[in-house]
Scaffold this motif. Structure first.
Motif, PDB file in Angstrom:
ATOM      1  N   HIS A 194       5.289  -2.100  11.508  1.00 23.12           N
ATOM      2  CA  HIS A 194       6.061  -0.980  10.972  1.00 23.12           C
ATOM      3  C   HIS A 194       5.534  -0.626   9.587  1.00 23.12           C
ATOM      4  O   HIS A 194       5.730   0.469   9.076  1.00 23.12           O
ATOM      5  CB  HIS A 194       7.530  -1.423  10.892  1.00 23.12           C
ATOM      6  CG  HIS A 194       8.443  -0.402  10.351  1.00 23.12           C
ATOM      7  ND1 HIS A 194       8.858   0.685  11.093  1.00 23.12           N
ATOM      8  CD2 HIS A 194       9.024  -0.261   9.134  1.00 23.12           C
ATOM      9  CE1 HIS A 194       9.659   1.430  10.355  1.00 23.12           C
ATOM     10  NE2 HIS A 194       9.768   0.885   9.158  1.00 23.12           N
ATOM     11  N   ASP A 195       4.868  -1.599   8.995  1.00 21.43           N
ATOM     12  CA  ASP A 195       4.237  -1.438   7.681  1.00 21.43           C
ATOM     13  C   ASP A 195       3.227  -2.570   7.556  1.00 21.43           C
ATOM     14  O   ASP A 195       3.062  -3.366   8.505  1.00 21.43           O
ATOM     15  CB  ASP A 195       5.287  -1.491   6.554  1.00 21.43           C
ATOM     16  CG  ASP A 195       6.199  -2.709   6.662  1.00 21.43           C
ATOM     17  OD1 ASP A 195       5.816  -3.673   7.353  1.00 21.43           O
ATOM     18  OD2 ASP A 195       7.274  -2.706   6.069  1.00 21.43           O
ATOM     19  N   LEU A 196       2.566  -2.650   6.417  1.00 19.76           N
ATOM     20  CA  LEU A 196       1.505  -3.660   6.298  1.00 19.76           C
ATOM     21  C   LEU A 196       2.057  -5.070   6.475  1.00 19.76           C
ATOM     22  O   LEU A 196       1.460  -5.901   7.165  1.00 19.76           O
ATOM     23  CB  LEU A 196       0.783  -3.507   4.949  1.00 19.76           C
ATOM     24  CG  LEU A 196      -0.347  -4.503   4.697  1.00 19.76           C
ATOM     25  CD1 LEU A 196      -1.396  -4.441   5.799  1.00 19.76           C
ATOM     26  CD2 LEU A 196      -1.008  -4.260   3.338  1.00 19.76           C
ATOM     27  N   GLU A 197       3.210  -5.316   5.880  1.00 16.83           N
ATOM     28  CA  GLU A 197       3.742  -6.677   5.938  1.00 16.83           C
ATOM     29  C   GLU A 197       4.053  -7.103   7.380  1.00 16.83           C
ATOM     30  O   GLU A 197       3.651  -8.184   7.822  1.00 16.83           O
ATOM     31  CB  GLU A 197       5.006  -6.725   5.086  1.00 16.83           C
ATOM     32  CG  GLU A 197       5.270  -8.114   4.555  1.00 16.83           C
ATOM     33  CD  GLU A 197       6.548  -8.122   3.742  1.00 16.83           C
ATOM     34  OE1 GLU A 197       6.656  -7.297   2.811  1.00 16.83           O
ATOM     35  OE2 GLU A 197       7.427  -8.933   4.074  1.00 16.83           O
TER      36      GLU A 197
ATOM     37  N   ARG B 154       4.337   7.292  10.785  1.00 21.78           N
ATOM     38  CA  ARG B 154       3.946   6.023  11.415  1.00 21.78           C
ATOM     39  C   ARG B 154       3.530   6.228  12.868  1.00 21.78           C
ATOM     40  O   ARG B 154       2.676   5.521  13.383  1.00 21.78           O
ATOM     41  CB  ARG B 154       5.112   5.031  11.376  1.00 21.78           C
ATOM     42  CG  ARG B 154       5.495   4.586   9.979  1.00 21.78           C
ATOM     43  CD  ARG B 154       6.607   3.543  10.046  1.00 21.78           C
ATOM     44  NE  ARG B 154       6.915   2.987   8.743  1.00 21.78           N
ATOM     45  CZ  ARG B 154       7.908   3.406   7.968  1.00 21.78           C
ATOM     46  NH1 ARG B 154       8.682   4.396   8.367  1.00 21.78           N
ATOM     47  NH2 ARG B 154       8.122   2.842   6.798  1.00 21.78           N
TER      48      ARG B 154
ATOM     49  N   GLN C 263      -0.593   7.280  10.901  1.00 19.15           N
ATOM     50  CA  GLN C 263      -1.157   5.967  10.547  1.00 19.15           C
ATOM     51  C   GLN C 263      -2.262   5.557  11.528  1.00 19.15           C
ATOM     52  O   GLN C 263      -3.184   4.847  11.160  1.00 19.15           O
ATOM     53  CB  GLN C 263      -0.027   4.933  10.527  1.00 19.15           C
ATOM     54  CG  GLN C 263      -0.446   3.527  10.110  1.00 19.15           C
ATOM     55  CD  GLN C 263      -0.944   2.662  11.257  1.00 19.15           C
ATOM     56  OE1 GLN C 263      -0.619   2.918  12.413  1.00 19.15           O
ATOM     57  NE2 GLN C 263      -1.747   1.660  10.942  1.00 19.15           N
TER      58      GLN C 263
ATOM     59  N   LYS D   1       0.085   7.467  -4.595  1.00 24.04           N
ATOM     60  CA  LYS D   1       1.338   6.718  -4.767  1.00 24.04           C
ATOM     61  C   LYS D   1       2.268   7.388  -5.767  1.00 24.04           C
ATOM     62  O   LYS D   1       1.849   8.259  -6.537  1.00 24.04           O
ATOM     63  CB  LYS D   1       1.052   5.268  -5.152  1.00 24.04           C
ATOM     64  CG  LYS D   1       0.088   5.063  -6.307  1.00 24.04           C
ATOM     65  CD  LYS D   1       0.240   3.689  -6.908  1.00 24.04           C
ATOM     66  CE  LYS D   1      -0.410   2.616  -6.070  1.00 24.04           C
ATOM     67  NZ  LYS D   1      -0.463   1.331  -6.757  1.00 24.04           N
TER      68      LYS D   1
ATOM     69  N   TRP E 127      -2.387   0.990   7.091  1.00 24.61           N
ATOM     70  CA  TRP E 127      -0.987   0.745   6.707  1.00 24.61           C
ATOM     71  C   TRP E 127      -0.836   0.758   5.191  1.00 24.61           C
ATOM     72  O   TRP E 127       0.139   1.297   4.657  1.00 24.61           O
ATOM     73  CB  TRP E 127      -0.483  -0.592   7.248  1.00 24.61           C
ATOM     74  CG  TRP E 127       0.111  -0.517   8.624  1.00 24.61           C
ATOM     75  CD1 TRP E 127      -0.246  -1.276   9.697  1.00 24.61           C
ATOM     76  CD2 TRP E 127       1.173   0.338   9.096  1.00 24.61           C
ATOM     77  NE1 TRP E 127       0.515  -0.943  10.800  1.00 24.61           N
ATOM     78  CE2 TRP E 127       1.394   0.041  10.450  1.00 24.61           C
ATOM     79  CE3 TRP E 127       1.948   1.342   8.495  1.00 24.61           C
ATOM     80  CZ2 TRP E 127       2.358   0.688  11.226  1.00 24.61           C
ATOM     81  CZ3 TRP E 127       2.906   2.002   9.267  1.00 24.61           C
ATOM     82  CH2 TRP E 127       3.103   1.665  10.606  1.00 24.61           C
TER      83      TRP E 127
ATOM     84  N   ASP F  46       1.867   3.104   3.653  1.00 23.43           N
ATOM     85  CA  ASP F  46       3.040   2.461   3.032  1.00 23.43           C
ATOM     86  C   ASP F  46       3.408   3.104   1.693  1.00 23.43           C
ATOM     87  O   ASP F  46       4.586   3.203   1.350  1.00 23.43           O
ATOM     88  CB  ASP F  46       2.776   0.964   2.795  1.00 23.43           C
ATOM     89  CG  ASP F  46       2.979   0.145   4.068  1.00 23.43           C
ATOM     90  OD1 ASP F  46       3.392   0.722   5.091  1.00 23.43           O
ATOM     91  OD2 ASP F  46       2.712  -1.070   4.032  1.00 23.43           O
ATOM     92  N   GLU F  47       2.393   3.539   0.950  1.00 27.29           N
ATOM     93  CA  GLU F  47       2.686   4.152  -0.356  1.00 27.29           C
ATOM     94  C   GLU F  47       3.445   5.463  -0.165  1.00 27.29           C
ATOM     95  O   GLU F  47       4.262   5.839  -0.999  1.00 27.29           O
ATOM     96  CB  GLU F  47       1.385   4.431  -1.134  1.00 27.29           C
ATOM     97  CG  GLU F  47       0.634   3.180  -1.556  1.00 27.29           C
ATOM     98  CD  GLU F  47       1.421   2.303  -2.531  1.00 27.29           C
ATOM     99  OE1 GLU F  47       2.382   2.799  -3.160  1.00 27.29           O
ATOM    100  OE2 GLU F  47       1.090   1.107  -2.640  1.00 27.29           O
TER     101      GLU F  47
ATOM    102  N   SER G  20       5.404   6.196   2.613  1.00 25.27           N
ATOM    103  CA  SER G  20       6.759   5.955   3.134  1.00 25.27           C
ATOM    104  C   SER G  20       7.657   5.350   2.057  1.00 25.27           C
ATOM    105  O   SER G  20       8.866   5.592   2.051  1.00 25.27           O
ATOM    106  CB  SER G  20       6.747   5.115   4.409  1.00 25.27           C
ATOM    107  OG  SER G  20       5.813   4.112   4.337  1.00 25.27           O
ATOM    108  N   LYS G  21       7.060   4.587   1.144  1.00 27.88           N
ATOM    109  CA  LYS G  21       7.857   4.003   0.052  1.00 27.88           C
ATOM    110  C   LYS G  21       8.608   5.118  -0.695  1.00 27.88           C
ATOM    111  O   LYS G  21       9.782   5.005  -1.004  1.00 27.88           O
ATOM    112  CB  LYS G  21       6.900   3.302  -0.914  1.00 27.88           C
ATOM    113  CG  LYS G  21       7.382   1.954  -1.406  1.00 27.88           C
ATOM    114  CD  LYS G  21       6.437   1.379  -2.444  1.00 27.88           C
ATOM    115  CE  LYS G  21       5.353   0.502  -1.853  1.00 27.88           C
ATOM    116  NZ  LYS G  21       4.359   0.086  -2.850  1.00 27.88           N
TER     117      LYS G  21
END
Ligand SMILES: NC(=O)C1=CN([C@@H]2O[C@H](COP(=O)(O)OP(=O)(O)OC[C@H]3O[C@@H](n4cnc5c(N)ncnc54)[C@H](OP(=O)(O)O)[C@@H]3O)[C@@H](O)[C@H]2O)C=CC1
Ligand SMILES: O=C1O[C@H](COP(=O)(O)O)[C@@H](O)[C@H](O)[C@H]1O
Length: 498
Positions: free
Chosen positions: A153-156, A235, A239, A277, A445, A449-450, A452-453
């Motif tokens: 769903h993200d990098l993590e 996403r 992505q 970002k 990702w 992620d930057e 979506s953050k």
């Protein structure tokens, strides 16, 4: 590369939409073309109780519904077996191993196994762990894991998933599927670029002013509201599919066409992406969500009224962005990308706009010469159009725009195979070139992620485009502020030549 098509394919999620609409028809086409010999078997896995006969009937039905009436369907379906299995239940894997071993021995499948995870991604990690723990991967032939999107769903979460599947499969055994990489014209990008002396020397910031990639859909979220609410267009499409197209357009020529060399070059593109970002996100990216509108003269509801969607949803169904690649070849060339649901038309196109010539000798001063465009039509039509200027017939020296077109369908007079068919075949041959390497996924990702953050923390001004249009006004303004505009994709049809 291996050419061993003898294999046992286990499809997890065999009663689902993807299996029925894409996987069974693709396997049938491989069978029909003689690309998979008689020595293959498929075990369908899902929870609902079905007999082998019922499952085989559903396989035949899905082939017929996707491809029309076909020959040898009974023979094809006889290769399919079914196991009712809850992937969260550890005991089920023991029974699955027993069935797989029996089918393997009975059909002389040489211990080759492909595990295709065609179900919700939350199960991917634990299935992979069970496959190893319960001995299903303990085979004398090859073992390969085909994994559907979304990969995290993200990098993590992608890292976590990657660690789980890597405990059971090596990177070389993991085939992360991106069905856009199976599309005929996406595969053609590399050939158009690297097999044509007239393009490659121009393929850089000296001659290209901007590149536009559009993938628009007329469909809404259909039955996938629950998944889409936590995904959104960023996403779901950007992505993976869109960023893969950017990488193919931007990469350096590989030193050879091996999986390793091509992936290396794609990764270098991802490493060169300008990170966007914080406050800059809204200068480079635009999001949208569809309101009510009309598609094919039928009224369609707004996104927030779709099934399983929050009626105050902050999920974007459209995204447009400016991607900058900060390397020697591409410095200063914007790659504009946009994708969305419930847009005016279903189309995926790439427009490469070349810079203007230094001086216009041919039009009167009040008329501008059209820029040269190379259009790559990915779907629904497949082909290439080159927009040039040529003398207007009968005039003195006035120029007019002309188009040189190559239409894939027209040339071969046949439907080109579905992406999934090619990718399944590649996986059986052990060719991972058109699957995504972990490094590509991770860089992509990190980039997304930057964005979506920022978007997750602020409420979008939604809905901001009507269904049946090309997205919010802000997407046009994104290009206008750079002095460009989106080329109208409907007027770029491959058959629409003068
Ligand atoms: N559909 C599409 O066009 C596309 C799908 N994808 C991806 O493919 C994957 C599958 O999507 P899709 O086919 O649409 O999903 P569906 O919801 O249609 O199918 C899910 C499948 O998983 C099975 N299932 C659910 N829970 C379990 C469980 N606990 N144990 C065993 N089986 C289970 C279901 O069968 P049962 O209920 O009988 O258990 C069903 O066969 C997803 O990752 C999706 O993102 C990617 C691109 C396009
Ligand atoms: O991966 C996905 O792709 C489809 C669009 O694929 P296409 O081949 O029809 O262009 C999209 O509808 C879906 O939301 C997404 O998950």
């Amino acid at each position: 590369m291996e050419q061993n098509m003898t294999t046992l394919i286990m499809i997890f999620g065999a009663t689902g939409d993807l299996a029925k609409r894409k996987l069974f028809p693709s396997l049938y086409r491989l069978f029909e073309r003689g690309r998979i010999a008689n020595r293959f078997a498929v075990i369908g896995v899902a929870r609902r109780p079905l007999s082998n006969d019922q499952f085989q009937q559903s396989v035949k039905d899905s082939v017929t519904s996707a491809l029309g009436a076909k020959q040898n369907l009974d023979q094809f379906a006889s290769h399919f077996y079914y196991q009712s299995h809850d992937v969260t239940d550890s005991n089920s894997y023991i029974a699955l191993k027993k069935l797989a071993d029996e089918i393997d021995t009975h059909n002389h499948l040489e211990g080759n196994r492909i595990f295709y995870l065609a179900m919700a991604p939350e199960f991917f990690g634990s299935i992979a762990l069970h496959l190893k723990a319960d001995g299903l991967t303990n085979v004398k032939g090859y073992k390969r894991l085909v994994i559907e999107k979304p990969f995290g769903h993200d990098l993590e979460s992608a890292k976590e998933l990657n660690e789980q599947i890597r405990t059971a499969f090596s990177e070389e055994e993991i085939y992360r599927i991106d069905h856009y990489l199976g599309k005929e014209m996406v595969r053609n990008i590399e050939v158009i670029r690297f097999a044509n002396a007239i393009f490659e020397p121009l393929w850089n910031n000296r001659y290209i002013s901007n590149i536009q990639i559009t993938s628009s859909e007329t469909l809404g979220v259909e039955e996938r509201g629950r998944y889409y609410e936590s995904s959104g267009a960023l996403r779901d499409m950007l992505q993976n599919h869109m960023m893969q197209i950017v990488a193919l357009l931007a990469m350096e020529p590989p030193i050879s066409l091996t999986t390793k060399e091509i992936r290396l070059e794609k990764v270098r593109v991802f490493r060169s992406l300008r990170t966007i970002k914080g406050e800059a996100v809204n200068d480079y990216f635009v999001r949208g969500q569809y309101g009510e509108g009309e598609i094919d003269q039928k009224k369609v509801p707004k996104y927030r009224d779709e099934p399983m969607v929050n009626n105050e949803s902050n999920t974007e169904t459209f995204v447009a962005g400016k991607v900058m690649i900060d390397n020697f070849r591409w410095a200063g060339v914007p790659f504009y990308i946009r994708t969305g649901k419930r847009m005016e038309t279903k189309s995926t196109k790439i427009v490469i706009q070349f810079k203007d010539i230094p001086m216009n000798l041919y039009y009167r001063p009040e008329k501008e010469l059209s820029p040269n465009l190379l259009v790559i039509h990915i779907q629904p039509e497949e082909g290439i159009t080159l927009h040039l200027n040529a003398k207007k017939a009968g005039s003195h020296l006035d120029a007019q725009e002309v188009k040189l077109s190559f239409s894939n369908t027209g040339t071969y007079a046949m439907n080109t195979p579905e992406g999934y068919e090619k990718l399944l075949f590649d996986c059986m041959r052990g060719d991972a070139t058109n699957f995504t390497h972990w490094d590509e996924v991770a860089y992509s990702w990190a980039f997304v992620d930057e964005i979506s953050k920022v978007w997750d923390q602020t409420k979008g001004d939604f809905p901001n485009y009507d269904a049946g249009t090309m997205g919010p006004k802000a997407a046009d303004e994104l290009l206008e502020k750079d002095g460009f505009f989106w080329w109208p994709i409907n007027n770029l049809d491959v058959d629409n030549c003068r």
